[in-house]
Design an enzyme around this catalytic site. Structure first.
Site, PDB file in Angstrom:
ATOM      1  N   GLU A  82      45.679  -2.764 -31.065  1.00  0.00           N
ATOM      2  CA  GLU A  82      44.674  -3.553 -31.779  1.00  0.00           C
ATOM      3  C   GLU A  82      44.574  -3.012 -33.203  1.00  0.00           C
ATOM      4  OE1 GLU A  82      40.492  -2.720 -30.731  1.00  0.00           O
ATOM      5  OE2 GLU A  82      41.304  -1.799 -28.911  1.00  0.00           O
ATOM      6  N   CYS A 114      41.419  -3.151 -26.228  1.00  0.00           N
ATOM      7  CA  CYS A 114      42.013  -1.990 -25.543  1.00  0.00           C
ATOM      8  C   CYS A 114      42.838  -2.385 -24.319  1.00  0.00           C
ATOM      9  CB  CYS A 114      40.920  -1.013 -25.125  1.00  0.00           C
ATOM     10  SG  CYS A 114      39.937  -0.456 -26.519  1.00  0.00           S
ATOM     11  N   THR A 157      33.065   8.431 -31.861  1.00  0.00           N
ATOM     12  CA  THR A 157      33.960   7.911 -30.807  1.00  0.00           C
ATOM     13  C   THR A 157      35.265   7.377 -31.403  1.00  0.00           C
ATOM     14  OG1 THR A 157      33.028   5.657 -30.747  1.00  0.00           O
ATOM     15  CG2 THR A 157      31.957   7.304 -29.374  1.00  0.00           C
ATOM     16  N   SER A 207      28.093  -3.354 -25.627  1.00  0.00           N
ATOM     17  CA  SER A 207      29.479  -3.167 -25.176  1.00  0.00           C
ATOM     18  C   SER A 207      29.520  -2.370 -23.864  1.00  0.00           C
ATOM     19  CB  SER A 207      30.330  -2.491 -26.255  1.00  0.00           C
ATOM     20  OG  SER A 207      29.991  -1.123 -26.423  1.00  0.00           O
ATOM     21  N   HIS A 241      39.171   3.285 -18.492  1.00  0.00           N
ATOM     22  CA  HIS A 241      39.299   3.231 -19.953  1.00  0.00           C
ATOM     23  C   HIS A 241      38.249   4.196 -20.519  1.00  0.00           C
ATOM     24  CE1 HIS A 241      39.413   2.087 -24.052  1.00  0.00           C
ATOM     25  NE2 HIS A 241      38.223   1.497 -24.023  1.00  0.00           N
ATOM     26  N   LYS A 250      29.783   6.961 -16.574  1.00  0.00           N
ATOM     27  CA  LYS A 250      28.880   5.836 -16.243  1.00  0.00           C
ATOM     28  C   LYS A 250      29.605   4.845 -15.336  1.00  0.00           C
ATOM     29  CE  LYS A 250      26.455   5.441 -20.730  1.00  0.00           C
ATOM     30  NZ  LYS A 250      25.052   5.705 -20.463  1.00  0.00           N
ATOM     31  N   ASN A 286      38.844   8.281 -28.755  1.00  0.00           N
ATOM     32  CA  ASN A 286      39.254   6.959 -28.273  1.00  0.00           C
ATOM     33  C   ASN A 286      40.587   6.595 -28.907  1.00  0.00           C
ATOM     34  OD1 ASN A 286      39.358   4.434 -27.141  1.00  0.00           O
ATOM     35  ND2 ASN A 286      37.440   3.676 -28.040  1.00  0.00           N
ATOM     36  N   SER A 319      37.615  -5.115 -24.990  1.00  0.00           N
ATOM     37  CA  SER A 319      36.441  -5.832 -25.490  1.00  0.00           C
ATOM     38  C   SER A 319      36.800  -7.272 -25.810  1.00  0.00           C
ATOM     39  CB  SER A 319      35.911  -5.144 -26.742  1.00  0.00           C
ATOM     40  OG  SER A 319      35.253  -3.956 -26.369  1.00  0.00           O
TER      41      SER A 319
END
Ligand code: CAA
Length: 428
Positions: A82, A114, A157, A207, A241, A250, A286, A319
């Site tokens: 990307e 991604c 990030t 997001s 990811h 999470k 990232n 995303s």
């Protein structure tokens, strides 16, 4: 049909990084917010000569050397990114030239934030399953530079890097459960990169919600497909990811909650089943398309031997958004083979930038794509983007990799290498 999957992996990162303690200090944020709140430690920072093509070429070249594969073996080359360098000419075309890949090769770039690398991986698996490969293997490379504006919540990030993978029949690392992937898509504005800017825009907290909604649906679809095929859904490990480590945490707790597992049992499961996959990503940040596969590399590097023969899960999120939950079995012998690939080596020996150096690099990045040839400085022994000549991007070309120089996985056996190759090999 023989097993199909990931045969070998290699990483590439820029030569320098920013310690997030330094960023926290400069931004007036407690460093615990980054280290414990986001589970990140360092972020890779690219020099102007280390563009996504260079990162892709470095990862792919390292992969060819460490895996013992030859350019002539490759019949499909897909680059997921990307961070495109052109609206039309794909990074895969540059890579095809830089690696001296065969003319009889299907070459293209794949984009969905991604998810682009996963789209390439799944296309490669289908290409092999269809028989179109006719004995050849696929090269799938994920390459990106993650950038958010300075002084924004996204800044800690960021990251940069590439992951190259050989996808083949009878793979040496991971045999993918072909046809069982659970897909998800929804048109959302959680994260995007408008054409007129290098930095991403995002609605950060939204997001996270989108990522978790995608996981709920894709995981459910994967379990359904497994149920229909009579495949056991017990997973020894799961790679997610990793925009930052806490997101993977999470995600795992969210997935377990869907199965009714919470509290101490869920915490223990995170430590046992996910933590080792976050080790290498926490040192690079990232890397967008490559983040899931750097997590997989981290897992195989640290625990490949322990999980041989066991099923692992993979969750890819792009995303915008789309996602896939899929799985595979770690192949017998994968632990020793992963060791021989020296997966973590590119993260050693990097230079730590000061905040001043980092901010100076950020201020110049907008001009780098248009810099005339010769105005970008690169070390003499580096694979490099050198600037633009007649609106064409110019790269220092790697010498062709001769069949006679391939080390069959043993790095010490390389013979007949020129100066550029020798310099690169010292990095291995
Ligand atoms: N000590 C320890 N922990 C602390 C702390 C401290 N002093 N201060 C805050 N924290 C914790 C918070 O409690 C929070 O933890 P939880 O998430 O568990 O609640 C965590 O640190 C982050 O704090 P905030 O939510 O306040 O952080 P923020 O609002 O400044 O930004 C972010 C967080 C939204 C993720 C931001 O970094 C961002 O926008 N990142 C880019 C977008 C992104 O990565 N999204 C992920 C999903 S999208 C995706 O995956 C695609 C992609 O690659 C981009």
């Amino acid at each position: 049909m023989p097993p199909i999957g990931i045969d070998a992996v290699a990483l590439a990162v820029p030569t320098g990084y920013l310690e997030l303690t330094d960023l926290a200090k400069a931004r007036g944020v407690p460093s615990t917010k980054y280290h414990e709140g986001l589970l990140v430690t360092r972020m890779a920072v690219a020099q102007p000569y280390e563009d996504p093509v260079v990162l892709a070429a470095n990862a792919a070249r390292r992969l060819l050397i460490t895996s013992g594969r030859r350019p002539a073996d490759i019949g499909l080359c897909v680059v997921g990114t990307e961070t495109a360098v052109d609206h039309a000419k794909p990074i895969s075309a540059y890579l095809h030239g830089l690696l001296n890949l065969p003319e009889r090769c299907r070459v293209f770039e794949s984009k969905h934030a991604c998810f682009g690398g996963t789209a390439g991986l799944l296309a490669a698996v289908d290409w092999i399953a269809s028989g179109a490969n006719r004995g050849r293997v696929a090269l799938v490379v994920c390459t990106d530079i993650a950038r958010y504006a300075m002084n924004t919540p996204g800044e800690p990030t960021q990251g940069a890097g590439a992951v190259a993978m050989i996808v083949s029949a009878n793979p040496r690392l991971l045999a993918i459960d072909v046809g069982l992937g659970g897909s998800y898509a929804r048109d959302v504005h959680d994260f995007w990169r408008p054409l007129n800017r290098k930095e991403a825009l995002c609605d950060g907290h939204y997001s996270i919600t989108c990522y978790l909604a995608a996981l709920t649906s894709a995981y459910g679809a994967w379990k359904e497909a497994c149920g229909e095929a009579g495949v056991n859904v017990e997973l020894a490990r799961t790679c997610y990811h990793v925009p930052y480590g806490k997101m993977a945490r999470k995600a795992h707790l969210h997935r377990l909650a869907l199965d009714g597992i919470t509290g101490a049992e869920a915490e223990a499961s995170f430590t046992r089943e996910v933590a080792s996959s976050l080790d290498l990503p926490s040192l690079a940040g990232n890397i967008y398309t490559g983040s899931l596969y750097m997590a997989l590399a981290s897992l195989l590097h640290l625990e490949g031997h322990e999980i041989e023969g066991r099923r692992i899960g993979l969750f890819s999120y792009g995303s915008g958004c789309t996602a896939e939950f899929f799985s595979g079995r770690v192949v017998a012998g994968a632990g020793a083979f992963a060791r021989s690939l020296q997966l973590a080596a590119p993260l050693d020996g990097r230079r730590r930038y000061t905040m001043d150096e980092y901010e100076a690099l950020r201020r110049h990045e907008d001009q780098a794509d248009f810099a005339p040839l010769g105005s970008i400085e690169a070390p003499a022994d580096a694979m490099a983007f050198l600037g633009v000549d007649g609106e064409r991007r110019v790269y220092a070309r790697l010498a062709p990799i001769e069949e006679s120089t391939m080390p069959n996985g043993h790095l010490g056996n390389v013979i007949n290498i020129n100066k550029l190759q020798a310099a690169k090999l010292r990095l291995l």
